[in-house]
Design a protein around this motif. Structure first.
Motif, PDB file in Angstrom:
ATOM      1  N   LYS A 153      -9.739  -2.199   3.912  1.00 16.06           N
ATOM      2  CA  LYS A 153      -9.984  -0.758   3.790  1.00 16.06           C
ATOM      3  C   LYS A 153     -10.939  -0.505   2.629  1.00 16.06           C
ATOM      4  CE  LYS A 153      -5.547   0.803   5.654  1.00 16.06           C
ATOM      5  NZ  LYS A 153      -4.336   1.587   5.394  1.00 16.06           N
ATOM      6  N   SER A 173      -6.388  -2.740  -0.965  1.00 12.12           N
ATOM      7  CA  SER A 173      -7.336  -2.235   0.046  1.00 12.12           C
ATOM      8  C   SER A 173      -8.265  -3.340   0.529  1.00 12.12           C
ATOM      9  CB  SER A 173      -8.163  -1.088  -0.537  1.00 12.12           C
ATOM     10  OG  SER A 173      -7.321  -0.049  -0.981  1.00 12.12           O
ATOM     11  N   GLU A 185       0.837  -1.207   0.000  1.00 12.02           N
ATOM     12  CA  GLU A 185       0.000   0.000   0.000  1.00 12.02           C
ATOM     13  C   GLU A 185       0.874   1.262   0.000  1.00 12.02           C
ATOM     14  OE1 GLU A 185      -3.884   1.736   2.329  1.00 12.02           O
ATOM     15  OE2 GLU A 185      -2.193   1.071   3.552  1.00 12.02           O
TER      16      GLU A 185
END
Length: 291
Positions: free
Chosen positions: A254, A249, A225
């Protein structure tokens, strides 16, 4: 090329290969080029503009009097710029390829390979790229064969590249792609290639994405990330960065909707967008059968 003295386009080519497209454009003023080298230089500059999505500039600047390789590059810009001009661009390529005087031009064959790979018509792509002749054609062969799940054939192409020049940027890149495709313990080797690039050259989206994909394969999603957000800072419109951020993600738990929405706007044809759409459709159908 071997044994013919230094390559005047080495720096330009290398910038293009590592994804430093603006640097390739900015440093393209190479003096005293032969006519063939000048055409190749222009092709690389225009392909750099295409990589930066400046399709219209390429379409406007290359006129009917330009050399065959540049006509091919213009068709690539047309193909990528306008979904409704895809058929015309492919027809134009077939016309150039069918002309015995120019049909075997390596840049023309390369562009044909790129377009048919986009079309996912891999057999048609290989028809034009298979004969090789340049490092870029060999590297494209490696990519196509990996997409066809034929890493055994891809490895043969890589061996040819290693025999020509083991340290060539494209040889190293092709080696990283193949290592990623094979997976397992090879992922670490791929990571080290990208790591080496990031120490030798300026950091580009391409290098950062390469490292990030290796990290994801190794389960290091936090590091991936960080690399991808750095890539997004360099180029907020790079489809691969956005696609990789969606995947990363999801693994980190996320929200990924914004990245996916951006990707849909920028590249509605992207594999990930199509997969997400078909997953949504399947979900909708499932809901309807239950309802």
């Amino acid at each position: 090329m071997a044994g013919s003295g230094p390559d005047p386009l080495f720096g330009l080519r290398n910038n293009f290969y590592i994804g430093a497209y603006q640097a390739a454009i900015n440093n393209s003023d190479v003096p005293n080029l032969s006519q063939d080298d000048a055409v190749e230089r222009d092709a690389l500059v225009y392909r750099s503009y295409i990589a930066l999505s400046s399709y219209q500039l390429v379409i406007n600047e290359i006129d009917a009097s330009a050399a065959t390789p540049l006509q091919a590059v213009k068709l690539l810009a047309l193909y990528l710029a306008c979904p409704d001009k895809k058929e015309a661009a492919i027809a134009g390529l077939h016309e150039l390829l069918g002309d015995p005087a120019i049909g075997s031009n390596p840049i023309l064959r390369l562009i044909a390979g790129i377009v048919f790979t986009h079309e996912q018509d891999y057999n048609e792509a290989l028809k034009h790229t298979n004969a090789g002749g340049t490092m870029e054609l060999h590297a494209l062969n490696v990519q196509i064969l990996i997409k066809m799940h034929r890493s055994d054939y891809a490895e043969k192409q890589l061996r040819i590249m290693q025999q020509v020049d083991e340290d060539h940027t494209l040889t190293q890149l092709a080696s990283a792609w193949l290592n990623l495709a094979v997976g397992g313990s090879k992922i670490q080797e791929a990571y080290l290639i990208y790591q080496d690039f990031s120490e030798k050259y300026q950091m580009t989206s391409l290098i950062l994405n390469g490292k990030a994909v290796c990290c994801m394969h190794m389960g290091n999603f936090d590091e991936a990330e960080t690399l991808l957000l750095e890539a997004l800072n360099k180029d907020a419109k790079d489809p691969e960065t956005l696609a990789n951020l969606v995947v990363c993600s999801l693994h980190l738990g996320k929200p990924s909707a914004r990245y996916l929405n951006q990707l849909k706007l920028l590249n509605p044809e992207h594999t990930l967008v199509k997969r997400a759409a078909s997953a949504e459709e399947s979900f909708d159908r499932a809901v309807q059968t239950v309802a």
